[in-house]
Design an enzyme around this catalytic site. Structure first.
Site, PDB file in Angstrom:
ATOM      1  N   CYS A  18      29.640  39.275  55.401  1.00 55.54           N
ATOM      2  CA  CYS A  18      30.635  39.737  56.364  1.00 55.54           C
ATOM      3  C   CYS A  18      30.300  41.181  56.738  1.00 55.54           C
ATOM      4  O   CYS A  18      29.390  41.799  56.169  1.00 55.54           O
ATOM      5  CB  CYS A  18      32.034  39.650  55.760  1.00 55.54           C
ATOM      6  SG  CYS A  18      32.244  40.687  54.286  1.00 55.54           S
ATOM      7  N   HIS A  47      29.469  41.398  44.842  1.00 49.34           N
ATOM      8  CA  HIS A  47      29.300  40.490  43.712  1.00 49.34           C
ATOM      9  C   HIS A  47      28.185  39.479  43.978  1.00 49.34           C
ATOM     10  O   HIS A  47      28.428  38.307  44.275  1.00 49.34           O
ATOM     11  CB  HIS A  47      30.614  39.782  43.400  1.00 49.34           C
ATOM     12  CG  HIS A  47      31.578  40.647  42.657  1.00 49.34           C
ATOM     13  ND1 HIS A  47      32.932  40.427  42.639  1.00 49.34           N
ATOM     14  CD2 HIS A  47      31.371  41.751  41.882  1.00 49.34           C
ATOM     15  CE1 HIS A  47      33.525  41.348  41.895  1.00 49.34           C
ATOM     16  NE2 HIS A  47      32.595  42.169  41.440  1.00 49.34           N
ATOM     17  N   CYS A 105      35.312  48.337  51.731  1.00 46.10           N
ATOM     18  CA  CYS A 105      35.447  47.630  53.005  1.00 46.10           C
ATOM     19  C   CYS A 105      36.640  48.196  53.771  1.00 46.10           C
ATOM     20  O   CYS A 105      37.726  48.366  53.208  1.00 46.10           O
ATOM     21  CB  CYS A 105      35.655  46.138  52.751  1.00 46.10           C
ATOM     22  SG  CYS A 105      36.048  45.205  54.254  1.00 46.10           S
ATOM     23  N   GLU A 135      38.992  44.429  43.351  1.00 45.76           N
ATOM     24  CA  GLU A 135      39.816  44.762  44.516  1.00 45.76           C
ATOM     25  C   GLU A 135      41.282  44.918  44.128  1.00 45.76           C
ATOM     26  O   GLU A 135      41.977  45.819  44.617  1.00 45.76           O
ATOM     27  CB  GLU A 135      39.673  43.687  45.601  1.00 45.76           C
ATOM     28  CG  GLU A 135      40.449  44.031  46.863  1.00 45.76           C
ATOM     29  CD  GLU A 135      40.432  42.935  47.898  1.00 45.76           C
ATOM     30  OE1 GLU A 135      41.447  42.821  48.620  1.00 45.76           O
ATOM     31  OE2 GLU A 135      39.428  42.193  47.998  1.00 45.76           O
ATOM     32  N   THR A 174      42.104  40.424  49.762  1.00 45.67           N
ATOM     33  CA  THR A 174      41.529  39.971  51.038  1.00 45.67           C
ATOM     34  C   THR A 174      40.753  38.670  50.936  1.00 45.67           C
ATOM     35  O   THR A 174      40.428  38.069  51.960  1.00 45.67           O
ATOM     36  CB  THR A 174      40.584  41.044  51.617  1.00 45.67           C
ATOM     37  OG1 THR A 174      39.501  41.266  50.705  1.00 45.67           O
ATOM     38  CG2 THR A 174      41.322  42.348  51.880  1.00 45.67           C
ATOM     39  N   CYS A 204      41.281  38.727  54.967  1.00 39.31           N
ATOM     40  CA  CYS A 204      40.422  39.220  56.042  1.00 39.31           C
ATOM     41  C   CYS A 204      39.896  38.078  56.912  1.00 39.31           C
ATOM     42  O   CYS A 204      39.850  36.917  56.504  1.00 39.31           O
ATOM     43  CB  CYS A 204      39.284  40.069  55.480  1.00 39.31           C
ATOM     44  SG  CYS A 204      37.814  39.176  55.009  1.00 39.31           S
ATOM     45  N   SER A 233      34.944  36.162  44.137  1.00 35.87           N
ATOM     46  CA  SER A 233      36.223  35.491  44.387  1.00 35.87           C
ATOM     47  C   SER A 233      36.158  34.614  45.630  1.00 35.87           C
ATOM     48  O   SER A 233      36.588  33.458  45.611  1.00 35.87           O
ATOM     49  CB  SER A 233      37.334  36.537  44.543  1.00 35.87           C
ATOM     50  OG  SER A 233      38.554  35.941  44.906  1.00 35.87           O
TER      51      SER A 233
END
EC number: 1.17.7.4
Length: 349
Positions: A18, A47, A105, A135, A174, A204, A233
């Site tokens: 992304c 990750h 991010c 996160e 997200t 997201c 994740s």
């Protein structure tokens, strides 16, 4: 005429990196080009072991805590990972007089701001997410202890007892499953009608887009391969979505070598996607491995076209990023539209 058995590979699009992951990797590479090795990175930048090892080969050094940076190297830059960090980490970096580059991010940073906004309006913050994920740790660490309650499941939502049910606001990690999050929110909103939403969606666009493409490709798939690391994740959520929406079997793989072809059984249709931290070069590697064993036809399951890009830190914008800099993660089928590619018809909902 090929003697190999026929196989259709449904290739999901969007898939893989992304904009936030692209930006984070670029920040490390540009820092290495501008400041030289070593460049320290707190936690895995994203990750994915392949990405981490590729950056290590270029001079990045990964640490879990700032204390691990040798005193003699504290003039070198340290990069914070794409997942975000608690405020205490940047405060500690300033205390140590470290030069740090924040690769959080921008969409995660937006969640941080939304949580802070809730608190400024006198609301207790509910964070929907997974305990222990970097996160989640980073988001909870934006506010003082006790200001955020983590809700992981529908059961958590059913039994949550706030001090003031009329002063609540929520944000989410997200990278969650869209369906699972909707189920939790349904319970919370029925129990607490005054629950305030964030100003914008927390899950997201990339997470949603990848899940939608997997849903489109899943039905009728003998096997669904998701490229990603076990600690990713969003990749693990894709495995769950594939099985929930009709794939006979879905497995997470990091490399083509992870696939035990002798145990796959009879295949006529497989689907292939990649988590937001997984490089396209691994998708290429897996397709190549199947081409050695099958007469492969590619179908593209495309549900969205992504054009989002994020700027790197101001300090790095004078450094030129070349295609060669990103060659270790780039693949040759980013769109999936090769000569033997057909479009999979996506039914309108």
């Amino acid at each position: 005429m090929s003697l190999l058995p026929p196989l259709t590979i449904r290739l999901c699009s969007p898939r893989g990196f992304c904009a936030g992951v692209d930006r984070a990797i670029q920040i490390v590479i540009l820092a290495l080009k501008k400041y030289g090795a070593p460049v320290y990175v707190r936690h895995e930048i994203v990750h994915n072991r392949y990405v981490v090892e590729g950056l290590q080969q270029r001079g990045a050094v990964f640490v879990e805590e700032l204390d691990e940076i040798p005193e003699k190297h504290r003039g070198q830059p340290v990069v914070f990972s794409a997942h975000g960090v608690p405020k205490s980490v940047s405060e500690k970096a300033s205390l140590y007089n470290l030069f740090y580059l924040d690769a959080t991010c921008p969409l995660v940073s937006k969640v941080h701001k939304q949580a802070i906004r809730h608190q400024r309006h006198g609301r207790h913050v509910i964070l929907i997410g997974h305990s222990g994920h970097p996160e989640v740790i980073g988001t909870m660490g934006q506010l003082e202890k006790g200001a955020v309650t983590l809700i992981e499941t529908v059961e958590d939502a059913l039994y949550y007892q706030p001090e003031n049910p009329n002063k609540l606001g929520f944000v989410t990690q997200t990278t969650l499953s869209v369906e699972d999050t909707a189920g939790i929110l349904d319970v919370l909103q029925k129990r607490f009608p005054a629950l305030e939403s964030p100003a914008t969606e927390s899950i997201c666009y990339a997470t949603t887009n990848r899940q939608e493409a997997v849903k489109a490709a899943a039905l009728g798939s003998d096997l669904f391969l998701i490229v990603g690391s076990s600690n990713s994740s969003n990749a693990r959520r894709l495995v769950e979505v594939a099985e929930r929406f009709g794939a006979r079997q879905s497995i997470l793989v990091q490399r083509a070598d992870d696939i035990d072809f002798d145990r796959l059984g009879t295949l006529s249709v497989i689907s292939l996607s990649a988590g937001a931290s997984a490089p396209e070069i691994i998708v290429d590697e897996i397709i190549t491995a199947f081409r050695k064993r099958y007469n492969v036809k590619i179908e593209l399951a495309e549900t969205a076209v992504e054009t989002q890009q994020f700027l790197v830190n101001r300090e790095l914008r004078d450094v030129i990023l070349t295609p060669q800099d990103m060659a270790f993660v780039s693949g040759g089928v980013k769109t999936g539209r090769n000569d033997d590619t057909q479009m999979l018809k996506i039914e309108e909902k």
